[in-house]
Design a protein around this motif. Structure first.
Motif, PDB file in Angstrom:
ATOM      1  N   VAL A  37     -45.015  25.385 -23.256  1.00  0.00           N
ATOM      2  CA  VAL A  37     -43.997  25.994 -21.991  1.00  0.00           C
ATOM      3  C   VAL A  37     -42.388  26.153 -22.525  1.00  0.00           C
ATOM      4  CG1 VAL A  37     -43.013  24.829 -19.683  1.00  0.00           C
ATOM      5  CG2 VAL A  37     -45.521  24.137 -20.784  1.00  0.00           C
ATOM      6  N   VAL A  38     -42.160  27.332 -21.779  1.00  0.00           N
ATOM      7  CA  VAL A  38     -41.064  27.618 -21.811  1.00  0.00           C
ATOM      8  C   VAL A  38     -39.847  27.018 -20.045  1.00  0.00           C
ATOM      9  CG1 VAL A  38     -39.903  29.622 -21.487  1.00  0.00           C
ATOM     10  CG2 VAL A  38     -41.058  29.843 -22.929  1.00  0.00           C
ATOM     11  N   ALA A  39     -38.347  26.891 -20.686  1.00  0.00           N
ATOM     12  CA  ALA A  39     -37.555  26.513 -20.012  1.00  0.00           C
ATOM     13  C   ALA A  39     -36.360  27.143 -20.114  1.00  0.00           C
ATOM     14  CB  ALA A  39     -37.419  25.404 -19.691  1.00  0.00           C
ATOM     15  N   ILE A  40     -35.896  26.567 -19.770  1.00  0.00           N
ATOM     16  CA  ILE A  40     -33.914  26.767 -20.136  1.00  0.00           C
ATOM     17  C   ILE A  40     -32.845  25.633 -19.629  1.00  0.00           C
ATOM     18  CG2 ILE A  40     -32.338  28.217 -18.162  1.00  0.00           C
ATOM     19  CD1 ILE A  40     -34.734  30.426 -19.604  1.00  0.00           C
ATOM     20  N   PRO A  41     -32.477  26.052 -21.073  1.00  0.00           N
ATOM     21  CA  PRO A  41     -31.425  25.052 -20.956  1.00  0.00           C
ATOM     22  C   PRO A  41     -30.346  24.752 -19.941  1.00  0.00           C
ATOM     23  CG  PRO A  41     -31.472  26.097 -22.845  1.00  0.00           C
ATOM     24  CD  PRO A  41     -32.002  26.349 -21.396  1.00  0.00           C
ATOM     25  N   ASN A  42     -29.701  24.090 -18.922  1.00  0.00           N
ATOM     26  CA  ASN A  42     -29.204  24.562 -18.221  1.00  0.00           C
ATOM     27  C   ASN A  42     -27.402  24.549 -18.659  1.00  0.00           C
ATOM     28  OD1 ASN A  42     -30.421  23.775 -16.360  1.00  0.00           O
ATOM     29  ND2 ASN A  42     -29.791  21.938 -14.913  1.00  0.00           N
ATOM     30  N   ALA A  43     -27.000  23.841 -19.943  1.00  0.00           N
ATOM     31  CA  ALA A  43     -25.790  24.167 -20.809  1.00  0.00           C
ATOM     32  C   ALA A  43     -25.296  25.098 -20.640  1.00  0.00           C
ATOM     33  CB  ALA A  43     -25.992  24.374 -21.864  1.00  0.00           C
ATOM     34  N   VAL A  44     -26.266  26.692 -20.901  1.00  0.00           N
ATOM     35  CA  VAL A  44     -25.675  27.957 -20.924  1.00  0.00           C
ATOM     36  C   VAL A  44     -24.522  27.707 -19.404  1.00  0.00           C
ATOM     37  CG1 VAL A  44     -27.740  28.770 -22.092  1.00  0.00           C
ATOM     38  CG2 VAL A  44     -28.340  28.977 -20.110  1.00  0.00           C
ATOM     39  N   PHE A  45     -25.288  27.676 -18.440  1.00  0.00           N
ATOM     40  CA  PHE A  45     -24.456  27.667 -16.530  1.00  0.00           C
ATOM     41  C   PHE A  45     -23.558  26.814 -16.895  1.00  0.00           C
ATOM     42  CE2 PHE A  45     -29.176  27.629 -15.778  1.00  0.00           C
ATOM     43  CZ  PHE A  45     -29.495  29.535 -16.271  1.00  0.00           C
ATOM     44  N   TYR A  46     -22.107  26.062 -17.796  1.00  0.00           N
ATOM     45  CA  TYR A  46     -21.850  25.788 -17.968  1.00  0.00           C
ATOM     46  C   TYR A  46     -20.416  26.421 -18.452  1.00  0.00           C
ATOM     47  CZ  TYR A  46     -23.881  21.535 -16.011  1.00  0.00           C
ATOM     48  OH  TYR A  46     -24.522  20.293 -15.123  1.00  0.00           O
ATOM     49  N   ASP A  47     -19.055  25.805 -18.364  1.00  0.00           N
ATOM     50  CA  ASP A  47     -17.983  26.411 -19.126  1.00  0.00           C
ATOM     51  C   ASP A  47     -17.595  24.796 -20.122  1.00  0.00           C
ATOM     52  OD1 ASP A  47     -17.241  28.993 -18.699  1.00  0.00           O
ATOM     53  OD2 ASP A  47     -16.213  27.939 -16.913  1.00  0.00           O
ATOM     54  N   HIS A  48     -18.043  23.721 -19.109  1.00  0.00           N
ATOM     55  CA  HIS A  48     -18.273  22.302 -20.063  1.00  0.00           C
ATOM     56  C   HIS A  48     -19.487  21.982 -20.357  1.00  0.00           C
ATOM     57  CE1 HIS A  48     -14.874  21.980 -17.374  1.00  0.00           C
ATOM     58  NE2 HIS A  48     -14.149  21.833 -18.526  1.00  0.00           N
ATOM     59  N   ARG A  49     -19.887  22.853 -22.179  1.00  0.00           N
ATOM     60  CA  ARG A  49     -21.128  22.683 -22.266  1.00  0.00           C
ATOM     61  C   ARG A  49     -22.066  20.676 -21.938  1.00  0.00           C
ATOM     62  NH1 ARG A  49     -24.621  27.385 -24.288  1.00  0.00           N
ATOM     63  NH2 ARG A  49     -23.531  29.181 -23.932  1.00  0.00           N
ATOM     64  N   GLU A  50     -20.347  20.349 -22.413  1.00  0.00           N
ATOM     65  CA  GLU A  50     -20.860  19.015 -23.227  1.00  0.00           C
ATOM     66  C   GLU A  50     -21.253  18.073 -21.271  1.00  0.00           C
ATOM     67  OE1 GLU A  50     -18.222  19.967 -23.009  1.00  0.00           O
ATOM     68  OE2 GLU A  50     -16.961  18.465 -21.371  1.00  0.00           O
ATOM     69  N   GLU A  51     -21.385  18.375 -21.057  1.00  0.00           N
ATOM     70  CA  GLU A  51     -21.990  18.050 -18.798  1.00  0.00           C
ATOM     71  C   GLU A  51     -22.995  19.019 -19.053  1.00  0.00           C
ATOM     72  OE1 GLU A  51     -20.298  16.152 -17.015  1.00  0.00           O
ATOM     73  OE2 GLU A  51     -18.166  17.011 -16.967  1.00  0.00           O
ATOM     74  N   GLY A  52     -23.882  19.980 -19.467  1.00  0.00           N
ATOM     75  CA  GLY A  52     -24.868  20.826 -19.203  1.00  0.00           C
ATOM     76  C   GLY A  52     -25.966  20.189 -20.060  1.00  0.00           C
ATOM     77  N   ALA A  53     -25.200  19.454 -21.722  1.00  0.00           N
ATOM     78  CA  ALA A  53     -26.358  19.032 -22.551  1.00  0.00           C
ATOM     79  C   ALA A  53     -27.636  18.634 -22.459  1.00  0.00           C
ATOM     80  CB  ALA A  53     -25.248  18.449 -24.137  1.00  0.00           C
TER      81      ALA A  53
END
Ligand SMILES: *Cc1c(COP(=O)(O)O)cnc(C)c1O
Length: 397
Positions: free
Chosen positions: A354-370
């Motif tokens: 299955v393929v999904a998308i990591p939300n981190a790529v939609f953040y400037d504060h990547r750690e918040e979306g990790a």
């Protein structure tokens, strides 16, 4: 003489350097290579209503829209958009001066930001962002200032104090998105009222991306920001036939705003695509006038798909934020013993197909979306069932 193409300097300019490749290209390639089910990119795997497809064929055959349509969009569609806003929300827009048809909401976002921002202006936007926002703000030479949506009690929420603190004397514009991609949050009337109050107090423009206006579930209510006191005059509202009628390839979107704002956005738009999607504009005019049963059935169908995928993800061991809107569900991978959504998504095709998308790529504060990962549920029921079965193996793998 050194060949220009051998320059060590990359060709992409500094404004866009950070936007070189999108995660969607990487993940879609991975899906193909591994034969995985692609729940990454958000487009439906079934087309919208047959009668609307037929309307497009008819327009094409009748020679309507095969040559450059009028710059602001064909009158039929501008009237249909104005009628839709009035009938549903009580928002009156003049179809001749206050409606602009665009090449999808994507062009509406680009044209709005290019038209309304000066270099150096600040734009406050909700993080995680839809991926084109950051790039378009950069193209305009402006600066993005993220306000992070954070989960609490089952829902990603807007911290109103943080929003207030993010606004400075350099802030020109708020860029809003509700229902929100990727979190599935629908901003509440109270949250929007606070946004509106701030916009009026600080005299800000607001661009509000409402492409998922018809995809709200349960008790959630879509409140167009322009309906709130003091907002119509400062708000540019964006809509899209791609999301509302499941024709993402047609690229028909629209802007509604007071005439001076539409005039500005049109000035930028005319040098981007100039015009697009001629015959499809006529078909979308018919789609906007579909009876209420179309919208009810569309919502009910997507709600059932949401429940199927969200339930399956929970059973597979994910933390699940059941979305109130959009066709995405954001999950938390920490209950699976993972911490990094990017690494998780890179391994998921091999581990579960299955393929999904990591939300981190939609953040400037990547750690918040990790720890967050997004799955799309705008797919056929049997595809979602298959995905759920595959994902159930994860906990034991
Ligand atoms: C899909 C999407 C868009 C782009 O819409 P198009 O009409 O396909 O260009 C814009 N904003 C959000 C939040 C989206 O999810």
């Amino acid at each position: 003489m050194a060949a220009m193409t051998s320059s060590a300097r990359p060709f992409l300019n500094r404004r866009l350097a950070e936007f070189g490749t999108t995660i969607f290209a990487e993940m879609s390639a991975l899906a193909l290579r591994t034969g995985s089910i692609n729940l990454g990119q958000g487009f439906p795997d079934t087309d919208g209503p047959e009668e609307i497809r037929e309307a497009a064929v008819r327009a094409l055959r009748d020679g309507r829209g095969n040559q450059y349509p009028p710059g602001p969009g064909v009158p039929e569609l501008r009237h249909a958009v104005a009628d839709h806003q009035l009938r549903r929300y009580g928002l009156a827009y003049d179809p001749d001066t206050e409606v602009l048809v665009t090449a999808g909401a994507t062009e509406a976002i680009a044209a709005s930001l290019l038209a309304l921002l000066e270099p150096g202006d600040e734009v406050v936007a909700l993080e995680p962002y839809y991926d084109s926002y950051a790039a378009c703000i950069a193209m305009a030479g402006a600066r993005r200032v993220p306000v992070t949506l954070r989960p609490s009690e089952g829902r990603f929420r807007l911290d109103l104090d943080e929003l207030r603190d993010a606004v400075t004397d350099r802030t020109r514009l708020l860029l809003l998105n509700t229902p929100h991609n990727p979190t599935g949050t629908v901003l509440t009337r109270a949250e929007l009222a606070a946004v509106a109050e701030l916009a009026v107090e600080r005299d800000l423009l607001v661009v509000t991306d409402e492409v998922y206006e018809h995809l709200v579930f349960d008790d959630a209510e879509h409140v167009p920001l322009a309906t709130l006191p003091g907002m119509r005059e400062r708000t540019v509202t964006l809509g899209s036939a791609g999301k509302s009628f499941s024709f993402t390839g047609w690229k028909v979107g629209w802007v509604t705003a007071p005439a001076p704002l539409v005039t500005a956005v049109r000035s930028a738009k005319q040098y981007l695509t100039y015009v697009a999607s001629g015959p499809f504009q006529y078909a979308v005019a018919e789609a906007l006038a579909l009876p209420e049963t179309y919208f009810e059935d569309f919502r009910a169908d997507m709600r059932a798909k949401r429940d199927l995928l969200a339930g399956g993800l929970a059973e597979a061991g994910f933390g699940v934020y059941v979305p109130s809107g959009t066709y995405f569900v954001t999950t938390d991978v920490r209950p699976l013993g993972e911490t990094d959504g990017v690494a998780f998504c890179r391994s998921l095709p091999e581990r579960a197909g299955v393929v999904a998308i990591p939300n981190a790529v939609f953040y400037d504060h990547r750690e918040e979306g990790a720890p967050f990962v997004r799955f799309a549920f705008c797919k056929r029921t049997e595809v979602l069932q298959d995905a759920v079965t595959r994902l159930k193996g994860l906990a034991h793998a």
